[in-house]
Design a protein around this motif. Structure first.
Motif, PDB file in Angstrom:
ATOM      1  N   GLU A  64     -75.573 -68.463  12.872  1.00  0.00           N
ATOM      2  CA  GLU A  64     -75.259 -68.700  14.282  1.00  0.00           C
ATOM      3  C   GLU A  64     -76.364 -68.246  15.232  1.00  0.00           C
ATOM      4  O   GLU A  64     -76.312 -68.531  16.424  1.00  0.00           O
ATOM      5  N   ASN A  65     -77.378 -67.556  14.729  1.00  0.00           N
ATOM      6  CA  ASN A  65     -78.484 -67.111  15.587  1.00  0.00           C
ATOM      7  C   ASN A  65     -79.371 -68.256  16.057  1.00  0.00           C
ATOM      8  O   ASN A  65     -80.308 -68.024  16.815  1.00  0.00           O
ATOM      9  N   CYS A  66     -79.091 -69.457  15.619  1.00  0.00           N
ATOM     10  CA  CYS A  66     -79.937 -70.596  16.012  1.00  0.00           C
ATOM     11  C   CYS A  66     -79.327 -71.403  17.155  1.00  0.00           C
ATOM     12  O   CYS A  66     -79.861 -72.436  17.529  1.00  0.00           O
ATOM     13  N   MET A  67     -78.231 -70.944  17.719  1.00  0.00           N
ATOM     14  CA  MET A  67     -77.573 -71.724  18.765  1.00  0.00           C
ATOM     15  C   MET A  67     -78.384 -71.735  20.062  1.00  0.00           C
ATOM     16  O   MET A  67     -79.199 -70.865  20.304  1.00  0.00           O
ATOM     17  N   ARG A  73     -82.492 -79.439  24.533  1.00  0.00           N
ATOM     18  CA  ARG A  73     -83.476 -78.764  23.673  1.00  0.00           C
ATOM     19  C   ARG A  73     -82.872 -78.412  22.308  1.00  0.00           C
ATOM     20  O   ARG A  73     -83.175 -77.362  21.744  1.00  0.00           O
ATOM     21  N   THR A  74     -82.040 -79.274  21.774  1.00  0.00           N
ATOM     22  CA  THR A  74     -81.377 -78.971  20.499  1.00  0.00           C
ATOM     23  C   THR A  74     -82.324 -79.051  19.307  1.00  0.00           C
ATOM     24  O   THR A  74     -82.044 -78.480  18.259  1.00  0.00           O
ATOM     25  N   LEU A  75     -83.453 -79.728  19.447  1.00  0.00           N
ATOM     26  CA  LEU A  75     -84.390 -79.845  18.332  1.00  0.00           C
ATOM     27  C   LEU A  75     -84.876 -78.473  17.880  1.00  0.00           C
ATOM     28  O   LEU A  75     -84.886 -78.175  16.682  1.00  0.00           O
ATOM     29  N   ALA A  76     -85.274 -77.618  18.813  1.00  0.00           N
ATOM     30  CA  ALA A  76     -85.776 -76.287  18.454  1.00  0.00           C
ATOM     31  C   ALA A  76     -84.721 -75.504  17.675  1.00  0.00           C
ATOM     32  O   ALA A  76     -85.031 -74.853  16.672  1.00  0.00           O
ATOM     33  N   ALA A  77     -83.476 -75.580  18.109  1.00  0.00           N
ATOM     34  CA  ALA A  77     -82.401 -74.856  17.436  1.00  0.00           C
ATOM     35  C   ALA A  77     -82.151 -75.409  16.032  1.00  0.00           C
ATOM     36  O   ALA A  77     -81.877 -74.644  15.098  1.00  0.00           O
ATOM     37  N   CYS A  78     -82.249 -76.715  15.862  1.00  0.00           N
ATOM     38  CA  CYS A  78     -82.063 -77.319  14.534  1.00  0.00           C
ATOM     39  C   CYS A  78     -83.177 -76.883  13.578  1.00  0.00           C
ATOM     40  O   CYS A  78     -82.918 -76.555  12.416  1.00  0.00           O
ATOM     41  N   ILE A  82     -82.946 -74.377  10.010  1.00  0.00           N
ATOM     42  CA  ILE A  82     -83.554 -74.607   8.692  1.00  0.00           C
ATOM     43  C   ILE A  82     -84.445 -73.433   8.306  1.00  0.00           C
ATOM     44  O   ILE A  82     -84.405 -72.951   7.176  1.00  0.00           O
ATOM     45  N   LEU A  83     -85.235 -72.940   9.248  1.00  0.00           N
ATOM     46  CA  LEU A  83     -86.131 -71.821   8.940  1.00  0.00           C
ATOM     47  C   LEU A  83     -85.337 -70.557   8.591  1.00  0.00           C
ATOM     48  O   LEU A  83     -85.692 -69.844   7.652  1.00  0.00           O
ATOM     49  N   LEU A  84     -84.257 -70.307   9.325  1.00  0.00           N
ATOM     50  CA  LEU A  84     -83.426 -69.139   9.025  1.00  0.00           C
ATOM     51  C   LEU A  84     -82.799 -69.243   7.645  1.00  0.00           C
ATOM     52  O   LEU A  84     -82.608 -68.226   6.971  1.00  0.00           O
ATOM     53  N   GLN A  85     -82.477 -70.474   7.199  1.00  0.00           N
ATOM     54  CA  GLN A  85     -81.957 -70.674   5.838  1.00  0.00           C
ATOM     55  C   GLN A  85     -82.940 -70.135   4.801  1.00  0.00           C
ATOM     56  O   GLN A  85     -82.553 -69.710   3.729  1.00  0.00           O
ATOM     57  N   GLN A  86     -84.229 -70.196   5.135  1.00  0.00           N
ATOM     58  CA  GLN A  86     -85.284 -69.770   4.222  1.00  0.00           C
ATOM     59  C   GLN A  86     -85.848 -68.387   4.579  1.00  0.00           C
ATOM     60  O   GLN A  86     -86.859 -67.968   4.023  1.00  0.00           O
ATOM     61  N   TYR A 158     -73.458 -79.779  12.193  1.00  0.00           N
ATOM     62  CA  TYR A 158     -73.336 -78.457  12.794  1.00  0.00           C
ATOM     63  C   TYR A 158     -73.825 -78.577  14.231  1.00  0.00           C
ATOM     64  O   TYR A 158     -74.934 -79.070  14.469  1.00  0.00           O
ATOM     65  N   SER A 159     -73.021 -78.121  15.175  1.00  0.00           N
ATOM     66  CA  SER A 159     -73.414 -78.156  16.585  1.00  0.00           C
ATOM     67  C   SER A 159     -74.164 -76.875  16.926  1.00  0.00           C
ATOM     68  O   SER A 159     -73.578 -75.784  16.895  1.00  0.00           O
ATOM     69  N   VAL A 160     -75.441 -77.014  17.267  1.00  0.00           N
ATOM     70  CA  VAL A 160     -76.227 -75.846  17.686  1.00  0.00           C
ATOM     71  C   VAL A 160     -75.872 -75.442  19.116  1.00  0.00           C
ATOM     72  O   VAL A 160     -76.334 -74.418  19.606  1.00  0.00           O
ATOM     73  N   LEU A 161     -75.030 -76.224  19.775  1.00  0.00           N
ATOM     74  CA  LEU A 161     -74.599 -75.894  21.137  1.00  0.00           C
ATOM     75  C   LEU A 161     -73.440 -74.898  21.151  1.00  0.00           C
ATOM     76  O   LEU A 161     -73.394 -74.009  21.979  1.00  0.00           O
ATOM     77  N   ASP A 162     -72.508 -75.044  20.205  1.00  0.00           N
ATOM     78  CA  ASP A 162     -71.360 -74.139  20.220  1.00  0.00           C
ATOM     79  C   ASP A 162     -71.028 -73.518  18.864  1.00  0.00           C
ATOM     80  O   ASP A 162     -70.046 -72.798  18.735  1.00  0.00           O
TER      81      ASP A 162
END
Length: 188
Positions: A64-67, A73-78, A82-86, A158-162
């Motif tokens: 949830e830290n990527c919201m 600007r949802t691209l940066a969060a998406c 992925i980066l946080l997954q790794q 997954y909604s990076v907005l909420d």
């Protein structure tokens, strides 16, 4: 780590145990053998994609830290998801502001693992989700959706907005992906 995987951009498409094509982008290699029982490997002989190796259903849990609160600007969060997954932390927003592309950011953060799946169908991209890797769908210049799961009938986003998960029918999702130009990105 095999250095060839980072320096040799070729992908090898095999069908029925035979080399059928050598391509310079992964989506082209996938399309070359999709109608056959096949697999795609990189120059280091690491499997990148295989036909028929899908779980019947799966859903990836997203940090949830990527919201973000910014719908534009949802691209940066998406990408951050992925980066946080790794386990990678980068200032994705700054990199995008400096003109970096999704592919460049993923390649920098995940050397030898980033994949530009542009041109792949939804069905072909599900392979990555099945293997625990979210898929980014570009929907605009700075906007994107994150595909994180599927079952027989639906694809889960997954909604990076909420921070919520929501579903769309598979056929509707396939049409949506195509209508957005099919700009898909993931990693292996």
């Amino acid at each position: 780590s095999d250095i060839r995987r980072d320096t040799d951009p070729r992908y090898f498409a095999y069908a029925y145990g035979e080399l059928t094509d050598i391509c310079y982008n992964v989506s082209e290699a996938i399309r070359a053998i999709y109608d056959q029982v096949g697999t795609v490997v990189d120059a280091g002989q690491n499997q990148v994609w295989a036909r028929g190796l899908l779980k019947s259903e799966t859903r990836i849990t997203i940090n949830e830290n990527c919201m973000t609160e910014r719908a534009d600007r949802t691209l940066a969060a998406c990408i951050q998801a992925i980066l946080l997954q790794q386990g990678v932390t980068l200032d994705v927003e700054q990199l995008l502001n400096e003109g970096a592309t999704v592919r460049e950011i993923l390649s920098q953060a995940l050397p030898g693992k980033a994949l530009d799946l542009t041109g792949c169908t939804l069905q072909q991209a599900l392979y990555y989700i099945s293997n625990g890797h979210p898929v980014i769908l570009l929907t605009g210049e700075n906007t994107a959706e994150l595909l994180v799961g599927y079952d027989n009938y639906n694809v889960t986003f997954y909604s990076v907005l909420d921070g919520s998960y929501y579903k769309m029918g598979r056929n509707d999702t396939a049409e949506y992906v195509e209508s957005m130009g099919g700009y898909l990105f993931s990693y292996r």
